[in-house]
Design a protein around this motif. Sequence first.
Motif, PDB file in Angstrom:
ATOM      1  N   THR A   9      11.895  35.066  52.135  1.00  0.00           N
ATOM      2  CA  THR A   9      11.017  35.186  50.569  1.00  0.00           C
ATOM      3  C   THR A   9      10.277  36.640  51.648  1.00  0.00           C
ATOM      4  OG1 THR A   9       9.218  33.908  51.758  1.00  0.00           O
ATOM      5  CG2 THR A   9      11.298  32.974  49.990  1.00  0.00           C
ATOM      6  N   GLY A  10      10.534  37.070  52.495  1.00  0.00           N
ATOM      7  CA  GLY A  10      10.006  38.372  52.842  1.00  0.00           C
ATOM      8  C   GLY A  10      10.629  39.413  52.248  1.00  0.00           C
ATOM      9  N   TYR A  11      10.440  40.484  52.771  1.00  0.00           N
ATOM     10  CA  TYR A  11      11.003  42.409  52.104  1.00  0.00           C
ATOM     11  C   TYR A  11      12.339  42.305  53.161  1.00  0.00           C
ATOM     12  CZ  TYR A  11      12.389  46.491  51.407  1.00  0.00           C
ATOM     13  OH  TYR A  11      13.240  47.559  51.040  1.00  0.00           O
ATOM     14  N   ILE A  12      12.355  42.113  54.984  1.00  0.00           N
ATOM     15  CA  ILE A  12      13.041  42.129  55.581  1.00  0.00           C
ATOM     16  C   ILE A  12      13.884  40.895  55.888  1.00  0.00           C
ATOM     17  CG2 ILE A  12      13.773  42.576  58.272  1.00  0.00           C
ATOM     18  CD1 ILE A  12      11.304  44.225  58.538  1.00  0.00           C
ATOM     19  N   GLY A  13      13.713  39.724  55.350  1.00  0.00           N
ATOM     20  CA  GLY A  13      14.368  38.617  56.212  1.00  0.00           C
ATOM     21  C   GLY A  13      15.176  38.824  55.021  1.00  0.00           C
ATOM     22  N   ASN A  14      14.345  38.856  53.574  1.00  0.00           N
ATOM     23  CA  ASN A  14      15.471  38.645  52.092  1.00  0.00           C
ATOM     24  C   ASN A  14      16.624  40.028  52.523  1.00  0.00           C
ATOM     25  OD1 ASN A  14      15.719  40.178  49.055  1.00  0.00           O
ATOM     26  ND2 ASN A  14      15.574  38.051  49.188  1.00  0.00           N
ATOM     27  N   ALA A  15      16.013  40.848  52.801  1.00  0.00           N
ATOM     28  CA  ALA A  15      17.668  41.581  53.292  1.00  0.00           C
ATOM     29  C   ALA A  15      18.439  41.179  53.593  1.00  0.00           C
ATOM     30  CB  ALA A  15      17.094  42.955  53.064  1.00  0.00           C
ATOM     31  N   VAL A  16      18.115  40.375  54.465  1.00  0.00           N
ATOM     32  CA  VAL A  16      19.450  39.725  56.159  1.00  0.00           C
ATOM     33  C   VAL A  16      19.965  38.680  55.408  1.00  0.00           C
ATOM     34  CG1 VAL A  16      19.271  38.648  57.934  1.00  0.00           C
ATOM     35  CG2 VAL A  16      18.043  40.982  57.606  1.00  0.00           C
ATOM     36  N   ALA A  17      18.871  37.559  54.513  1.00  0.00           N
ATOM     37  CA  ALA A  17      19.543  36.724  54.125  1.00  0.00           C
ATOM     38  C   ALA A  17      20.856  37.032  53.178  1.00  0.00           C
ATOM     39  CB  ALA A  17      18.734  35.450  53.425  1.00  0.00           C
ATOM     40  N   LYS A  18      20.898  37.903  52.535  1.00  0.00           N
ATOM     41  CA  LYS A  18      21.266  38.969  51.099  1.00  0.00           C
ATOM     42  C   LYS A  18      22.659  39.089  51.799  1.00  0.00           C
ATOM     43  CE  LYS A  18      21.615  41.510  47.399  1.00  0.00           C
ATOM     44  NZ  LYS A  18      20.947  43.121  46.765  1.00  0.00           N
ATOM     45  N   ARG A  19      22.702  39.875  53.240  1.00  0.00           N
ATOM     46  CA  ARG A  19      23.364  40.493  54.104  1.00  0.00           C
ATOM     47  C   ARG A  19      24.221  39.264  54.263  1.00  0.00           C
ATOM     48  NH1 ARG A  19      24.744  45.382  55.945  1.00  0.00           N
ATOM     49  NH2 ARG A  19      26.147  44.831  57.698  1.00  0.00           N
ATOM     50  N   LEU A  20      23.543  38.151  54.767  1.00  0.00           N
ATOM     51  CA  LEU A  20      24.581  37.249  55.309  1.00  0.00           C
ATOM     52  C   LEU A  20      25.187  36.630  54.318  1.00  0.00           C
ATOM     53  CD1 LEU A  20      22.426  36.774  58.908  1.00  0.00           C
ATOM     54  CD2 LEU A  20      24.781  38.580  58.298  1.00  0.00           C
ATOM     55  N   SER A  21      24.820  36.220  54.204  1.00  0.00           N
ATOM     56  CA  SER A  21      25.040  35.039  52.783  1.00  0.00           C
ATOM     57  C   SER A  21      26.652  35.214  52.607  1.00  0.00           C
ATOM     58  CB  SER A  21      24.131  34.336  51.784  1.00  0.00           C
ATOM     59  OG  SER A  21      24.041  35.752  51.068  1.00  0.00           O
ATOM     60  N   LYS A  22      27.282  36.183  52.398  1.00  0.00           N
ATOM     61  CA  LYS A  22      28.045  37.054  52.026  1.00  0.00           C
ATOM     62  C   LYS A  22      29.494  36.444  52.630  1.00  0.00           C
ATOM     63  CE  LYS A  22      26.697  41.168  49.966  1.00  0.00           C
ATOM     64  NZ  LYS A  22      26.203  42.927  50.338  1.00  0.00           N
ATOM     65  N   GLU A  23      29.382  36.361  53.699  1.00  0.00           N
ATOM     66  CA  GLU A  23      30.467  35.656  54.360  1.00  0.00           C
ATOM     67  C   GLU A  23      30.213  34.328  55.090  1.00  0.00           C
ATOM     68  OE1 GLU A  23      31.399  38.889  56.836  1.00  0.00           O
ATOM     69  OE2 GLU A  23      32.486  39.758  55.311  1.00  0.00           O
ATOM     70  N   ASN A  24      28.718  33.998  55.311  1.00  0.00           N
ATOM     71  CA  ASN A  24      28.286  32.371  55.611  1.00  0.00           C
ATOM     72  C   ASN A  24      27.468  31.698  55.018  1.00  0.00           C
ATOM     73  OD1 ASN A  24      28.634  33.262  58.721  1.00  0.00           O
ATOM     74  ND2 ASN A  24      27.695  35.352  57.108  1.00  0.00           N
ATOM     75  N   GLU A  25      27.547  30.273  56.017  1.00  0.00           N
ATOM     76  CA  GLU A  25      27.009  29.445  54.845  1.00  0.00           C
ATOM     77  C   GLU A  25      24.822  29.796  55.377  1.00  0.00           C
ATOM     78  OE1 GLU A  25      26.142  24.492  54.589  1.00  0.00           O
ATOM     79  OE2 GLU A  25      28.170  25.275  54.963  1.00  0.00           O
ATOM     80  N   VAL A  26      24.407  29.798  54.256  1.00  0.00           N
ATOM     81  CA  VAL A  26      23.130  30.113  54.627  1.00  0.00           C
ATOM     82  C   VAL A  26      22.214  29.257  53.895  1.00  0.00           C
ATOM     83  CG1 VAL A  26      21.046  32.009  54.320  1.00  0.00           C
ATOM     84  CG2 VAL A  26      23.319  33.130  55.257  1.00  0.00           C
ATOM     85  N   TRP A  27      21.287  28.978  54.783  1.00  0.00           N
ATOM     86  CA  TRP A  27      20.262  27.968  54.423  1.00  0.00           C
ATOM     87  C   TRP A  27      19.192  28.842  54.962  1.00  0.00           C
ATOM     88  CZ3 TRP A  27      20.081  23.118  53.107  1.00  0.00           C
ATOM     89  CH2 TRP A  27      21.304  22.479  52.373  1.00  0.00           C
ATOM     90  N   CYS A  28      17.724  28.742  53.559  1.00  0.00           N
ATOM     91  CA  CYS A  28      16.666  29.238  54.463  1.00  0.00           C
ATOM     92  C   CYS A  28      16.004  28.813  53.792  1.00  0.00           C
ATOM     93  CB  CYS A  28      16.695  30.125  52.537  1.00  0.00           C
ATOM     94  SG  CYS A  28      17.726  31.529  52.762  1.00  0.00           S
TER      95      CYS A  28
END
Length: 295
Positions: A9-28
């Motif tokens: 939910t933070g600025y950098i973490g959001n960008a990382v989650a967005k990038r990695l969720s394209k090819e992975n199963e991401v849990w926040c």
Amino acid sequence: MIIVITGATGYIGNAVAKRLSKENEVWCAVRHTSDMHRIEHIRCRTFDVDPRECLYKRLVEIKPQLVIHLAGVFLSEHRSDNISEMLDSNIDFPTILFDAAYEAGCRQFINTGSCWQNYGGSKYNPVNLYAATKQATEDILEFYVNVKSVKAITLCIFDSYGPDDSRNKVLNIVNQLSDGDSIDMSGGEQKMYLCYIEDIASAYAQAINVLSNMKDGEYAKYAVRGEKTYSLKEIIDKYLILSKKKIVIRWGKRQYRKREIMDPSGWGTIMPGWHAEYSLEKGLRLYISNGGKNR
């Protein structure tokens, strides 16, 4: 890959989650009090980390193959009434997170550090108590590396920027000013490694590749920065030229911060296979064209 990310939910973490969720199963991993608007548009799942004891059960259910830790409380200067909050977020939480993830079978970790841990270019010399808590988390992670044989990377973040950034950063503050406005600043001689947000997100993606080739019980630390530093004055001057704003910057009207980092040139080792693709001018143009900080 199943990835758990804290700080999404933070600025950098959001960008990382967005990038990695394209090819992975991401849990926040989020708190029930978190502002969820940043992750509503990301293809990810969320789970509540409160109470902390529930992490053990939740991570056994999720079975993450990798944990990326970005969450934390940043305080440039602490007060007696906010130390507990910082210790809880920056030391207690990641310790429980690492332990719960390990018990759930996870053996790969990516941690987030700060250049503020390295005042004067030292291996360790904290600028402030916040930096000391970041070092403590790093030391705790090394326990799991050395004793539990996990493999881990810490990415050391310098200065970051990009569009849709609501943080109280100098560039964002200047961006909110209108023609004819003025602002008092320090002398502006402090040098910075200003890294565009997309470059930082790509660093985490590359860290996964590097981590996959590391051995169990191996630890590495890399700097997420460009090759060149720019002074704050150079950055603001370049912004004003590109944005064509007429703002009066009163340089030297404010004191530098206590233990200001004046020149981080050469600090840290850049991660193999990664480099900053966005030059200062390219990044600033994108920042300006996308509106910079949201109003």
